[in-house]
Design an enzyme around this catalytic site. Structure first.
Site, short mmCIF file in Angstrom:
data_model
loop_
_atom_site.label_atom_id
_atom_site.label_comp_id
_atom_site.label_asym_id
_atom_site.label_seq_id
_atom_site.Cartn_x
_atom_site.Cartn_y
_atom_site.Cartn_z
CB THR A 299 -5.56 -89.22 4.31
OG1 THR A 299 -4.17 -89.56 4.40
CG2 THR A 299 -6.41 -90.45 4.51
CG ASP A 300 -3.13 -83.07 3.53
OD1 ASP A 300 -1.95 -83.38 3.29
OD2 ASP A 300 -3.55 -81.91 3.39
CE1 TYR A 301 4.27 -86.25 4.85
CE2 TYR A 301 3.85 -86.35 7.19
CZ TYR A 301 4.71 -86.52 6.13
OH TYR A 301 6.00 -86.96 6.34
CB THR A 302 -0.18 -87.94 9.68
OG1 THR A 302 -0.14 -86.52 9.90
CG2 THR A 302 1.21 -88.43 9.29
#
Length: 775
Positions: A299-302
């Site tokens: 995933t991207d950040y969070t």
């Protein structure tokens, strides 16, 4: 403690063997070995054996990617992270680098976990690691795939020597809205060209053998459609037809998969009403089943946590949706580690689904050779290669290649190596902005400013008279926002009038004005969208005052996006687009200004006349009422207050020399479906300097079962010609160049009539016709 770590990351800056010289006369880039497609029985045996030994908790732990900062003495690890690593609940970390820091964490993981599974070490290596190259948008305007590949190769050399084995690059999102800040991080608006750049960068990062300790795992991002965010606002909604996805936006992603990219990052936006991180059609049906990708999806950040705000349910439900969709690794959010164990007990996900995600992470580590030697990226002796002279020389050369000459009235450039220059502007002697927003581990204090670059190139031959002239911004809130995130803006507290008056005095006492203006690096990049894409602050007023002196006005631009520059185009004598050109920016800019290098860059994004035109791109569809130029013809597709044309079209860029094009010739005017034909054009250097030209080929399908764009780039050649020299340039038009996805998403070639265009940019072309007949 986690908030402290994230704070430290922001403070620290989140985020070789050189290539052999190759002739740069073709758009074709050899793909790296098909890392994702090769079947490896030994890897399967090893991973199967390891999975059989792992507990459910340990498998879920491999799905957990944490941000771990460090200080000068080594890793800073919270008790929570420390204990998670000890229990085998961390699969990788990012933002930790240097061999010393990475080795300490790797030793901790290997020596204190039951199964001794090594960690992945990732980082935002976007356009260089320590040696910083032009921003990706600038790299793309070189139209030099060999140079682009070389920049990624050097970045891989440095990153791998600095303890890293995974880089979050390349970003291949097609971007056609200049308001979007992350347009700076991609390769522009064209799908075909973006695909070529994607392949070049993956080849540079991964090479042909990931087990070599000077290669790194590349990460394709952001999958998918991130660059088409509504209103040009970062993290915004994306919505388009699947037919447009397949024909336009998907092309660079698919090319990257075919080139063997080792990992893929999900995007923040939704696709067809479902956030990409939880979109099974996107991550499984398209990415894995249609395209054959079997690598790691992170995933991207969070991004999983943020699915809650999208409206998909609770955090636990978002995690279940993401896992089932095909997401393997959770960046920072810790959703998987918190909730998946319970989700298995409640039969909401299966252990088989967790096994599949865990397998892909373990396979990535196996491909990198980490099970064989967890410390292959932590050899202190290899740091000697970082920022070596050979790398800096490459950064300077590639920066020169990226610069685009937009205007040169009466040969205002190149400058004479004599007399005096009024060097004016808020960016004339700054270093921080030169390495851009995504500058990874780059040290801006080592960047060469424009003023220093001029001194380096011409020494005492030219007298430099300096004045700042304006602040880069005048809005107090803007300045606070930029400085809160590493902007390092030093604001002159004098009035704008006083600063401009000083600049005018300096200009009047000089032979020529070089005005270095544009954006701060923080005005583009992630979370840096702008509704006004003209020069910020009082910089335009400064240029207007300088123009009134009557001295030749050379505008040097630094920016991370296309800008609206109607006054500048009308009034400046010369305009040189330099983007944020990296560690060697000042030297490279001076090389171009004084003619030591003849600019050859061409735009990969369209520059609008006004922000109201965006999104603006060359390969648009026609309408039923196309505007023909009659200003009194009301009921046509047009604006009332500005023409439809861009300020500078896609593919545009001038040179200190001139090039003449002969009449293109087709080998055939009619071919059978499945046959190819050849296009030939003679190009001559008709000016007074040796130079390089980018010869561009476009196609238009005149009649289709679905409507087709007015032009589509299908090939190019970058050629070098001596003064007076001619060269015959040949292109093959293949069946694949004529195919598209129809309404049923079938990839087809439909017989009919086509146009082919040849020229120096997308606007100034010669056209011919040919037909494709049924077999």
């Amino acid at each position: 403690m986690r908030n402290l770590i994230i704070y430290l990351l922001l403070v620290l800056g989140m985020g070789c063997r050189p290539l052999a010289n190759q002739p740069n006369n073709t758009a074709a880039v050899p793909a790296s070995s098909a890392i994702n497609q090769v079947k490896d029985p030994e890897m399967d045996r090893f991973v199967n054996d390891l999975l059989a030994k792992m507990t459910l908790e340990e498998k879920i732990g491999q799905l957990n990617l944490l941000a771990v900062g460090f200080d000068v003495t080594g890793p800073v690890v919270s008790k929570n992270v420390d204990e998670n690593i000890r229990q085998g609940k961390v699969g990788g970390v990012f933002n930790t680098f240097t061999p010393t820091a990475a080795r300490k964490l790797q030793e901790f993981a290997v020596n204190n976990t039951r199964l001794k599974i090594p960690l992945l070490f990732g980082y935002d290596v976007i356009h260089g690691h320590r040696t910083i190259f032009p921003i990706p948008l600038g790299l793309s305007t070189s139209w030099d795939l060999t140079a682009i590949e070389k920049s990624a190769r050097i970045a891989a050399e440095e990153a791998s020597a600095d303890g890293l084995n995974w880089v979050f690059s390349p970003m291949v999102d097609i971007a056609r809205d200049a308001r979007w800040g992350r347009i700076a991080e991609g390769s522009g608006e064209d799908p075909w060209f973006g695909a070529q750049v994607a392949k070049a960068m993956i080849k540079g990062y991964q090479g042909n053998d990931l087990t070599q300790n000077n290669t790194v795992l590349a990460c394709l991002k952001h999958f998918a459609l991130y660059g088409a965010a509504e209103a040009g606002r970062d993290y915004g909604t994306t919505d388009m037809s699947r037919q447009r996805m397949y024909n336009e936006y998907f092309l660079p992603y698919k090319a990257a998969v075919e080139a063997g990219v080792g990992s893929v990052m999900t995007s923040f936006n939704e696709v067809d009403g479902i956030p990409a991180t939880g979109n099974k059609w996107l991550l499984t049906d398209v990415l894995r089943q249609q395209w054959g990708f079997n690598g790691l999806v992170v995933t991207d950040y969070t991004a999983i946590n943020e699915m809650v705000a999208h409206g998909v349910g609770s955090e636990a439900e978002a995690g279940e949706l993401a896992l089932k969709a095909g997401t393997d690794m959770d960046m920072v959010g810790e959703v998987f580690i918190k909730h998946l164990g319970r989700s298995v007990k409640e039969n909401k996900v299966t252990e088989a689904e967790i096994n599949q995600a865990c397998r892909r992470i373990l396979e990535a580590k196996y491909k990198l050779g980490l099970f064989q030697d967890p410390y292959r990226y932590t050899n202190e002796s290899r740091t000697a290669i970082i920022m070596q002279p050979e790398f800096l020389a490459a950064a300077r050369d590639i920066a020169r290649k990226s610069m685009v000459l937009l205007k040169n009235k009466n040969n205002a450039l190149p400058l004479k190596q004599s007399g005096s220059i009024a060097l004016i502007g808020p960016l004339a002697n700054r270093q921080r902005d030169l390495i851009g927003n995504w500058s990874a581990a780059g040290d801006w204090k080592q960047a060469v400013s424009v003023e220093q670059g001029i001194r380096n190139v011409v020494g005492n031959k030219v007298k430099i008279n300096y004045a700042q002239g304006a602040n880069i911004a005048d809005d107090e809130q803007m300045i606070k926002r930029l400085n809160a995130h590493g902007g390092n803006l030093d604001i002159d507290n004098r009035s704008s009038a006083a600063m401009i008056q000083e600049a005018v005095r300096v200009a009047r006492s000089s032979d020529v004005i070089v005005a270095v203006v544009g954006e701060s690096q923080g005005m583009s990049g992630e979370a840096a969208s702008r509704s006004d894409i003209s020069l910020p602050g009082q910089q335009l007023e400064l240029l207007k005052a300088l123009k009134k002196t009557g001295k030749p006005l050379v505008v040097v631009l630094m920016n991370g996006r296309p800008l609206a520059l109607p006054w500048e185009e009308q009034n400046a004598d010369a305009i040189l687009e330099t983007w944020f050109a990296g560690t060697q920016a000042g030297n490279a800019i001076a090389d171009v200004l004084f003619g030591l290098y003849n600019p050859s860059g061409k735009l990969t994004t369209t520059f609008p006349q006004a922000v109201g035109q965006v999104p603006l791109f060359y390969n648009h569809k026609n309408t039923g009422r196309p505007f023909g130029g009659d200003l009194l013809d009301k009921y046509k597709s047009r604006y009332l207050d500005v023409t439809n044309e861009p300020l500078y079209p896609f593919g545009f860029g001038l040179s200190y020399t001139t090039f003449g094009y002969g009449k293109p010739q087709l080998s055939k005017t009619a071919i059978k479906a499945g046959e190819s034909l050849e296009v030939t054009v003679a190009v001559k250097n008709t000016g007074n300097y040796d130079g390089e030209e980018v010869v561009q080929l476009y196609i238009q399908d005149l009649v289709g079962s679905v409507t087709r764009p007015v032009k589509e780039l299908k090939n190019f050649r970058k050629i070098s010609l001596k003064k007076g020299e001619s060269q015959e340039v040949k292109f093959a038009i293949t069946p694949d160049d004529l195919k598209f996805y129809n309404s049923a998403l079938e990839y087809v070639l439909e017989p009919g009539d086509f146009k082919v265009f040849i020229g120096p940019n997308s606007r100034d072309v010669q056209e011919m016709r040919f037909s494709v007949q049924k077999n």
